[in-house]
Design an enzyme around this catalytic site. Structure first.
Site, PDB file in Angstrom:
ATOM      1  CD  GLU A   1      -4.102  -8.526  11.078  1.00  0.00           C
ATOM      2  OE1 GLU A   1      -3.557  -7.801  11.943  1.00  0.00           O
ATOM      3  OE2 GLU A   1      -3.541  -9.492  10.540  1.00  0.00           O
TER       4      GLU A   1
ATOM      5  CD  GLU B   1       8.360   3.856  -4.317  1.00  0.00           C
ATOM      6  OE1 GLU B   1       9.406   4.496  -4.123  1.00  0.00           O
ATOM      7  OE2 GLU B   1       8.115   2.770  -3.784  1.00  0.00           O
TER       8      GLU B   1
END
Length: 271
Positions: A81, A112
Site C-alpha cells: 500500500e 514457518e
C-alpha cells in the site's frame, strides 16, 4: 520456554458455540476495544523503531517486513500500500512471507519452521546495512523470522520486531522489539484476531509516520499518491482546487498534464 505465551492462554469466554450471533459479535468487539490501549502502551517502542526506519530510508535504505501466516500477510499488505499511497517505488518497503507469494492466499505447510529460508529470502533482495528489517510474529517464536533476524544482527543490519508475547525469543533477538500484549484471544490461540489487529495498527503507524517524515504528505494530503483510478484522480483534482483556489476544469487539466498533485501545484506556482 522461559516466557509466558499469553497469545496461547485459554479464552475467558466459554461455550462459544452456544452463543447467539449478537453475543458473539458483542464479545468479539469487547475484546477488540482493548487492542488500541495495548498499542498505546507500546508507543515508546514504536517511536524508537519508527525513528530508525526514517533514518535508514533517509540514507537510501529500505524497510523489510518478514513474517509467516497472518503476520506475513499483514506485512505484505502494508508494503504493497505504500507505493499507491505515498508514491514511493515498490522496492522501498518490501514484505516477505514464509512460503513466498503463494502463501499470501493459501497456507504453505511447514514454511514457518525453516531456520534458513528467511535469510535466503532477504539475500535475494541484496539486503545491506543501509536497510532495516522488522520481524512480525504474534507468538514471537517463529523460526523463519527469528533465524532471519539473527543473520541480520550478524551482518549489522538493524532489526526490530512486532510481537504480542513479552520476553519472547523474537523480542530477545531483535535490537528494537515492539511488544503489544493483547492477552488471550476470543477463540483460544487464534492470533489472527487481537494480535493481528494490533500488528495492523502498529504497521500503519510505522509506515505512515515514516512517509510523513520523509515529506510524502503535504498538510494532511497524499500529494505523491499514484493516480491509478478515477477515484484517486478526482481526489487529486480536489486537492489542487483547494490548494490553488482554482476551478475543477483547470485543476483537472493541470493534473492530466503533470500526472502528479505535487508537481501540478509546484508548476502552477512557478509559471
Amino acid at each position: 520456554m522461559d516466557f509466558i505465551k499469553t497469545t496461547e492462554k485459554d479464552s475467558k469466554y466459554q461455550g462459544l458455540e452456544k452463543m447467539t450471533v449478537s453475543q458473539l459479535l458483542e464479545n468479539i468487539n469487547s475484546e477488540d476495544k482493548t487492542v488500541p490501549l495495548a498499542v498505546e502502551k507500546a508507543i515508546p517502542q514504536i517511536k524508537k523503531v519508527t525513528q530508525k526506519v526514517v533514518e535508514q530510508l533517509s540514507k537510501g535504505g529500505r524497510l523489510f517486513y518478514i513474517g509467516s501466516g497472518t503476520s506475513g500477510r499483514l506485512g505484505v499488505v502494508d508494503a504493497s500500500e505504500c507505493p499507491p499511497t505515498f508514491g514511493v517505488s515498490h522496492d522501498v518497503v518490501i514484505g516477505l512471507i514464509a512460503g513466498g507469494d503463494p502463501a499470501i492466499r493459501m497456507a504453505v505447510e511447514n514454511a514457518e519452521d525453516s531456520k534458513t529460508q528467511g535469510w535466503k529470502d532477504l539475500k535475494e533482495h541484496h539486503i545491506s546495512k543501509k536497510d532495516i528489517v522488522i520481524g512480525i510474529a504474534a507468538s514471537g517464536t517463529t523460526p523463519y523470522v527469528i533465524s532471519a533476524l539473527i543473520e541480520c544482527n550478524k551482518h549489522q543490519i538493524p532489526t526490530a520486531c512486532i510481537t504480542s508475547n513479552h520476553n519472547s525469543p523474537l523480542s530477545n533477538t531483535a535490537i528494537d522489539p515492539i511488544e503489544v500484549i493483547v492477552g488471550p484471544e476470543f477463540v483460544t490461540g487464534s492470533s489472527r484476531m487481537k494480535a493481528g489487529t494490533a500488528q495492523k495498527l502498529v504497521l500503519n503507524m510505522i509506515s505512515t509516520a515514516t512517509m510523513i517524515r520523509l515529506g510524502k504528505v503535504k498538510g494532511n494530503k497524499m500529494v505523491d499518491m499514484q493516480l491509478s483510478n478515477s477515484k484517486l484522480v478526482d481526489r487529486g483534482t480536489k486537492m489542487i482546487m483547494i490548494e490553488l483556489n482554482i476551478g475543477q476544469k483547470e485543476a483537472k487539466n493541470l493534473l492530466k498534464k503533470h500526472n502528479s498533485v505535487r508537481i501540478a501545484i509546484l508548476n502552477y506556482r512557478n509559471e
